[in-house]
Scaffold this motif. Structure first.
Motif, PDB file in Angstrom:
ATOM      1  N   ASP A   7      38.389  49.912  52.721  1.00  0.00           N
ATOM      2  CA  ASP A   7      39.171  49.527  53.890  1.00  0.00           C
ATOM      3  C   ASP A   7      40.229  48.528  53.408  1.00  0.00           C
ATOM      4  O   ASP A   7      40.026  47.316  53.440  1.00  0.00           O
ATOM      5  CB  ASP A   7      38.255  48.897  54.951  1.00  0.00           C
ATOM      6  CG  ASP A   7      39.033  48.293  56.110  1.00  0.00           C
ATOM      7  OD1 ASP A   7      40.240  48.593  56.269  1.00  0.00           O
ATOM      8  OD2 ASP A   7      38.421  47.506  56.865  1.00  0.00           O
ATOM      9  N   TRP A   8      41.346  49.055  52.943  1.00  0.00           N
ATOM     10  CA  TRP A   8      42.368  48.202  52.342  1.00  0.00           C
ATOM     11  C   TRP A   8      42.949  47.211  53.346  1.00  0.00           C
ATOM     12  O   TRP A   8      43.183  46.050  53.008  1.00  0.00           O
ATOM     13  CB  TRP A   8      43.484  49.045  51.706  1.00  0.00           C
ATOM     14  CG  TRP A   8      43.013  49.760  50.483  1.00  0.00           C
ATOM     15  CD1 TRP A   8      42.786  51.100  50.353  1.00  0.00           C
ATOM     16  CD2 TRP A   8      42.660  49.181  49.233  1.00  0.00           C
ATOM     17  NE1 TRP A   8      42.330  51.388  49.091  1.00  0.00           N
ATOM     18  CE2 TRP A   8      42.247  50.228  48.375  1.00  0.00           C
ATOM     19  CE3 TRP A   8      42.646  47.885  48.734  1.00  0.00           C
ATOM     20  CZ2 TRP A   8      41.833  50.014  47.073  1.00  0.00           C
ATOM     21  CZ3 TRP A   8      42.229  47.674  47.420  1.00  0.00           C
ATOM     22  CH2 TRP A   8      41.834  48.728  46.619  1.00  0.00           C
ATOM     23  N   GLN A   9      43.210  47.668  54.569  1.00  0.00           N
ATOM     24  CA  GLN A   9      43.762  46.740  55.564  1.00  0.00           C
ATOM     25  C   GLN A   9      42.788  45.591  55.821  1.00  0.00           C
ATOM     26  O   GLN A   9      43.190  44.448  55.925  1.00  0.00           O
ATOM     27  CB  GLN A   9      44.103  47.485  56.863  1.00  0.00           C
ATOM     28  CG  GLN A   9      45.298  48.411  56.723  1.00  0.00           C
ATOM     29  CD  GLN A   9      46.564  47.694  56.264  1.00  0.00           C
ATOM     30  OE1 GLN A   9      46.833  46.561  56.651  1.00  0.00           O
ATOM     31  NE2 GLN A   9      47.335  48.350  55.418  1.00  0.00           N
ATOM     32  N   GLY A  10      41.494  45.921  55.914  1.00  0.00           N
ATOM     33  CA  GLY A  10      40.486  44.881  56.099  1.00  0.00           C
ATOM     34  C   GLY A  10      40.417  43.943  54.909  1.00  0.00           C
ATOM     35  O   GLY A  10      40.278  42.727  55.053  1.00  0.00           O
ATOM     36  N   TRP A  11      40.520  44.515  53.715  1.00  0.00           N
ATOM     37  CA  TRP A  11      40.478  43.709  52.495  1.00  0.00           C
ATOM     38  C   TRP A  11      41.666  42.754  52.446  1.00  0.00           C
ATOM     39  O   TRP A  11      41.513  41.560  52.191  1.00  0.00           O
ATOM     40  CB  TRP A  11      40.448  44.615  51.265  1.00  0.00           C
ATOM     41  CG  TRP A  11      40.201  43.873  49.991  1.00  0.00           C
ATOM     42  CD1 TRP A  11      39.004  43.415  49.527  1.00  0.00           C
ATOM     43  CD2 TRP A  11      41.177  43.480  49.021  1.00  0.00           C
ATOM     44  NE1 TRP A  11      39.180  42.770  48.325  1.00  0.00           N
ATOM     45  CE2 TRP A  11      40.498  42.790  47.992  1.00  0.00           C
ATOM     46  CE3 TRP A  11      42.543  43.646  48.918  1.00  0.00           C
ATOM     47  CZ2 TRP A  11      41.144  42.280  46.893  1.00  0.00           C
ATOM     48  CZ3 TRP A  11      43.193  43.127  47.805  1.00  0.00           C
ATOM     49  CH2 TRP A  11      42.490  42.455  46.809  1.00  0.00           C
ATOM     50  N   PHE A  12      42.870  43.279  52.696  1.00  0.00           N
ATOM     51  CA  PHE A  12      44.057  42.419  52.681  1.00  0.00           C
ATOM     52  C   PHE A  12      43.990  41.362  53.776  1.00  0.00           C
ATOM     53  O   PHE A  12      44.379  40.218  53.563  1.00  0.00           O
ATOM     54  CB  PHE A  12      45.339  43.244  52.795  1.00  0.00           C
ATOM     55  CG  PHE A  12      45.694  43.951  51.526  1.00  0.00           C
ATOM     56  CD1 PHE A  12      45.941  43.241  50.368  1.00  0.00           C
ATOM     57  CD2 PHE A  12      45.769  45.333  51.488  1.00  0.00           C
ATOM     58  CE1 PHE A  12      46.261  43.891  49.184  1.00  0.00           C
ATOM     59  CE2 PHE A  12      46.090  45.993  50.311  1.00  0.00           C
ATOM     60  CZ  PHE A  12      46.336  45.269  49.158  1.00  0.00           C
ATOM     61  N   ALA A  13      43.490  41.731  54.949  1.00  0.00           N
ATOM     62  CA  ALA A  13      43.337  40.752  56.030  1.00  0.00           C
ATOM     63  C   ALA A  13      42.349  39.670  55.610  1.00  0.00           C
ATOM     64  O   ALA A  13      42.548  38.488  55.900  1.00  0.00           O
ATOM     65  CB  ALA A  13      42.861  41.448  57.312  1.00  0.00           C
ATOM     66  N   ASN A  16      43.904  37.046  53.652  1.00  0.00           N
ATOM     67  CA  ASN A  16      45.025  36.476  54.386  1.00  0.00           C
ATOM     68  C   ASN A  16      46.371  37.124  54.043  1.00  0.00           C
ATOM     69  O   ASN A  16      47.401  36.449  53.967  1.00  0.00           O
ATOM     70  CB  ASN A  16      45.088  34.957  54.194  1.00  0.00           C
ATOM     71  CG  ASN A  16      45.788  34.276  55.353  1.00  0.00           C
ATOM     72  OD1 ASN A  16      45.840  34.819  56.448  1.00  0.00           O
ATOM     73  ND2 ASN A  16      46.331  33.095  55.108  1.00  0.00           N
ATOM     74  N   LYS A  18      47.541  40.070  55.830  1.00  0.00           N
ATOM     75  CA  LYS A  18      47.582  41.124  56.848  1.00  0.00           C
ATOM     76  C   LYS A  18      48.904  41.864  56.796  1.00  0.00           C
ATOM     77  O   LYS A  18      49.953  41.269  56.579  1.00  0.00           O
ATOM     78  CB  LYS A  18      47.397  40.525  58.244  1.00  0.00           C
ATOM     79  CG  LYS A  18      46.012  40.020  58.507  1.00  0.00           C
ATOM     80  CD  LYS A  18      45.906  39.468  59.922  1.00  0.00           C
ATOM     81  CE  LYS A  18      44.523  38.893  60.150  1.00  0.00           C
ATOM     82  NZ  LYS A  18      44.404  38.235  61.431  1.00  0.00           N
ATOM     83  N   GLY A  19      48.824  43.176  57.003  1.00  0.00           N
ATOM     84  CA  GLY A  19      50.029  43.990  57.113  1.00  0.00           C
ATOM     85  C   GLY A  19      50.569  44.517  55.808  1.00  0.00           C
ATOM     86  O   GLY A  19      51.597  45.203  55.794  1.00  0.00           O
ATOM     87  N   THR A  22      52.603  48.082  55.146  1.00  0.00           N
ATOM     88  CA  THR A  22      53.321  48.473  56.356  1.00  0.00           C
ATOM     89  C   THR A  22      54.802  48.149  56.177  1.00  0.00           C
ATOM     90  O   THR A  22      55.162  47.304  55.347  1.00  0.00           O
ATOM     91  CB  THR A  22      52.787  47.703  57.588  1.00  0.00           C
ATOM     92  OG1 THR A  22      53.079  46.316  57.426  1.00  0.00           O
ATOM     93  CG2 THR A  22      51.292  47.897  57.773  1.00  0.00           C
TER      94      THR A  22
END
Length: 185
Positions: A7-13, A16, A18-19, A22
């Protein structure tokens, strides 16, 4: 996706950022797709719990020298079993390597300024340019080289840059003064 199990978006979030990935924040350029796909394979075969345990170990192992002596004692036992190391480095060596690791360029510049005269650097660079010139001249007379290869070789030789003793342009981090910590001298 190169690594569908993550879950890359979760990992990046979680770190810190996020996004990422995109249009608003920007995309990542993956230069080694095989590495990323192998990460996915490792996660699927080893499992998150073992990876989490490994990462915890890496954090403790990396910070053990900076924690209290109980951690250092365990670290010493570990290093003895794994590497045969029976003595911890003296405190001054730990301080030296911590400082040079955290402030590599500022410390390098201090050394260069104190012990490497610019005249020595200039003399070494002059010698290197002379060597390159002689090599370039010798390329003109190589009978085994076809004209296309010779042109490419001369272009490649011309693109070489020479660095002796220190970079021609020090990176910006070199000039951090660390004044709020007493500065570096």
């Amino acid at each position: 996706t190169l690594c569908p199990g993550v879950d890359w978006q979760g990992w990046f979030a979680g770190i810190n950022l996020k996004g990422v990935g995109t249009p608003k924040v920007g995309y990542l350029v993956v230069k080694n797709a095989k590495f990323i796909s192998q990460v996915g394979k490792i996660i699927r075969t080893i499992g998150v719990d073992k990876i989490r345990s490994y990462l915890r170990f890496q954090v403790v192992y990396s910070y053990a020298p900076f924690l209290d002596l109980r951690f250092e004692d365990v670290l010493l036992k570990w290093n003895k079993n794994l590497y045969g190391i029976t003595v911890l480095p003296p405190r001054q060596k730990k301080c030296f390597f911590s400082t040079t690791g955290a402030m590599d360029m500022p410390v390098s510049k201090l050394f260069v300024d104190a012990y490497f005269p610019e005249a020595s650097r200039d003399a070494a660079l002059e010698m290197l340019y002379e060597i390159r010139g002689v090599f370039n001249e010798s390329l003109q007379h190589k009978v085994w080289m076809d004209p296309t290869t010779r042109v490419k070789a001369v272009e490649k030789l011309g693109e070489m840059f020479m660095e002796v003793g220190h970079p021609s342009v020090w990176p910006p981090a070199t000039f951090q003064t660390f004044q709020k910590y007493g500065g570096i001298h």
